[in-house]
Design an enzyme around this catalytic site. Structure first.
Site, mmCIF file in Angstrom:
data_model
loop_
_atom_site.group_PDB
_atom_site.id
_atom_site.type_symbol
_atom_site.label_atom_id
_atom_site.label_comp_id
_atom_site.label_asym_id
_atom_site.label_seq_id
_atom_site.Cartn_x
_atom_site.Cartn_y
_atom_site.Cartn_z
ATOM 1 N N TRP A 159 0.842 -1.214 0.000
ATOM 2 C CA TRP A 159 0.000 0.000 0.000
ATOM 3 C C TRP A 159 0.862 1.243 0.000
ATOM 4 C CZ3 TRP A 159 -4.113 -1.626 -1.917
ATOM 5 C CH2 TRP A 159 -4.719 -2.814 -1.508
ATOM 6 N N ASP A 160 1.975 1.211 0.725
ATOM 7 C CA ASP A 160 2.914 2.340 0.686
ATOM 8 C C ASP A 160 3.429 2.564 -0.736
ATOM 9 O OD1 ASP A 160 2.874 3.015 3.380
ATOM 10 O OD2 ASP A 160 4.566 1.740 3.891
ATOM 11 N N LEU A 161 3.851 1.486 -1.376
ATOM 12 C CA LEU A 161 4.431 1.620 -2.718
ATOM 13 C C LEU A 161 3.391 2.100 -3.723
ATOM 14 C CD1 LEU A 161 6.682 -1.587 -2.893
ATOM 15 C CD2 LEU A 161 7.426 0.783 -2.547
ATOM 16 N N GLY A 164 2.779 5.771 -3.138
ATOM 17 C CA GLY A 164 3.881 6.595 -3.627
ATOM 18 C C GLY A 164 3.830 6.803 -5.130
#
Lengths: 402, 402
Positions: A159-161, A164
């Site tokens: 989810w972070d990637l 981003g």
């Protein structure tokens, strides 16, 4: 690095993964990304993995090709400098709170066409991290061995990637809009919205509302098609997927299971041709037929047979094995040995994911040392004199790497 | 939907997840995305989950707000029309092979400044899918229960989603470059490069080369910090993370474990303040202290205590539970009930992930029916007369939804 976004500048005030990757992707495309950190490093400056000298191998890869301005953000003078810088540059990516000193409306008072891309946890401003967002939307319930009902978090900060990369996209979209209309604005990207929104885009939200129940856990099998892990005679576990008609026919041919498949069709009263769903519904029998054949082969022979027949497959690897794969790292033009890292450790580092045939792919630039570009940024971007800069450094408001 | 990319058009020739999400994100920002499919639907048109009428709930969410042109791509006339359309529009996102009839160099013969974003499997053109790319880079070795050594694929198609978002970013970057320099070009995005490149960005490649060994599997614990799943007295499993100093102090305070932590520090001869790494290294003792306290509380009481102290936590949910969460779906402005879906099923659908305060967020537009916009596109974009269009339809080269 590529020269694609040359001339575009942005200020990045961020930590951990999502927000830094947004800046990284833009820096790798040639944008001037000014990362502003607390003097001595922010909360992610020593994020593991670290070297014996406590240099973060994560930080120095998430922040390649950026410039570093170090400020004392605990003091009003440091925060004011950052506000002024943001107004001058006009583009900000951050994961700082929406209502803090980097609130968009406050910044926009001095720069009406400012573009802010803000990565958040929950939309209401409360904190969510990759692992909690993942638990919240139910992917953990579907991941992991069938026999073990406990939820499994994926280790990849997916989810972070995703956030981003989407943030980099949203930044360029908002910049384009400003170029055409003169209007700036804030773009808010809560991690939880991206998680549940992705579940919806993949049909998962509609699915549970339509069926009225949760999908069953499938282990390493792929939902709605023929795909699963298998083990060869010599004990190699590999992933096998046949997601379209050509791949399915290739699989049947490679393993010589046409008769076995025909027998299943007769027994179950179904036709598998052109029907991924029917194959999935009767996967128990199909998997058994595949399993039986796969166990007759050593992996090397089976891999050749699969390749010849256009079957999609691949062995499970450890990261150690992956970094020795010529196609992935050692002979992959995306990677180049870098020796100028802040840690002093020399290793192959990744450049931009994208490959542009005909354009020069430059060697990945190193991450900056904390404060490495403070003086240059204060002079060139802020227009401060060397006397003013010296005073900021003497007062401990700005920091350099010296 | 938002009006941010109004005036931008692209042709999307794609299937499954990565390439369709690139078009989706742009369509949700107001771009005119022309999805071209085989008449009757391409290979992903009935991708599961499906309704009882075999309408794909996945397809109709991955293709919202796009227009549909249906062509017979098995015939040269259909392929020629697609080539001509791509040259007219000037922007293409596709996952078709680099050397096929949509090869960039061939298309660029008739449109020198064409921008092509091509999603691939391996860089050499061989097929990789999300599950095989994941196995190849070793994340499967780290995911799953500690006691079970078998690799675990994450069920979320994380590499597909990341590739799709990055593709949307790369498209806007390339379009920007063309606007400034007049030059087009091809951007190639192999799934395996994005997977291994992400591992490198996160420090994983450097880590194994530095340590000379693979990281151990941690189950649901977070590497390098204090984070893990725990179970309350009433049996609720939840994820807990304390990734910065404030969260760590909040956790210690919430659970009243200051004395226990101090005792561990004395016993182990370490100091935990400001040292995420030390806390991780001694997580066995810290986890035991947390576990002991957590087991004294029912989940509702513990959640309140955590919230008051700024602790990041969240229960594990199923998707069924997630869709009933007001913050995620039922009262989330990202979602709106849509009743005009091709399947006929009415349900809350997601709009753009991004929220832009002050801009109107329109209700998510439905996915098109196959060929729904064929006539309009052939007329408005291709400039064909109604007679020419009628002939293409009569000959079965173009299809409509009637």
């Amino acid at each position: 690095m590529y020269d694609i976004l040359t001339g575009l500048s942005l200020v990045e005030v961020s930590s951990f993964v999502a927000s830094p990757t947004a800046g990284l992707y833009m820096a790798q495309f040639g944008a001037d990304v000014i990362r502003v950190d607390q003097i001595g490093g922010g909360q992610d400056f020593h994020r593991w993995p670290v070297t014996r000298q406590n240099d973060s191998l994560s930080w120095e890869n998430l922040n390649r090709a950026k410039r570093s301005l170090a400020l004392d953000l605990t003091r009003p003078e440091g925060r004011d400098l950052l506000v002024e810088l943001t107004r001058k540059v006009g583009n900000l990516v951050t994961n700082l709170p929406a209502k803090g000193f980097l609130a968009h409306d406050r910044l926009a008072e001095g720069r009406p066409d400012l573009v802010t891309v803000r990565i958040m946890g929950w939309p209401d401003g409360s904190v969510a991290l990759d692992y909690t967002a993942n638990a919240a939307v139910g992917y953990t319930a579907l991941t992991g061995p069938v026999e073990d009902p406990r939820p499994v978090n994926h280790v990849l900060p997916a989810w972070d990637l995703l956030t981003g990369a989407y943030a980099a996209f949203a930044m360029l979209a908002a910049v384009r809009r400003r170029e055409l209309t003169g209007e700036g604005g804030e773009v808010r990207l809560p991690l939880t919205d991206i998680a549940i929104g992705s579940a919806a885009n993949l049909g998962r939200v509609a699915e549970v509302l339509y069926t009225g129940r949760d999908r069953e856990r499938l282990g390493n099998a792929v939902f709605g098609t023929i795909g699963r892990d298998f083990v060869t005679r010599d004990g190699v576990r590999f992933m096998l997927v046949a997601i379209n008609e050509r791949q399915w026919q290739g699989l049947v041919k490679a393993l010589g299971i046409a008769d076995a498949i025909a027998a299943i069709e007769i027994e179950r009263g179904v036709t598998f041709a052109d029907d991924d769903g029917a194959r999935f519904a009767h996967r128990d029998a199909i998997f058994a037929a595949i399993e039986h054949e796969v166990a007759q082969y050593d992996h090397a022979d089976l891999a050749t047979l699969f390749d010849v027949n256009g079957v999609v497959h691949g062995p499970y690897r450890t990261m150690m094995e992956a970094v020795e794969d010529p196609r992935l790292v050692t002979e992959n033009p995306v990677f180049a040995i870098t020796a100028d890292n802040p840690s002093g450790f020399a290793y192959p580092a990744a450049g931009a994911f994208a490959t542009l045939p005909g354009l020069e792919r430059m060697v990945p630039a190193p991450a900056p040392r904390n404060g490495q570009h403070s003086e240059a940024i204060l002079a060139d971007v802020m227009g401060l004199s060397s006397g003013e800069i010296g005073k900021l450094i003497d007062q401990g408001i700005a920091g350099t790497d010296l």
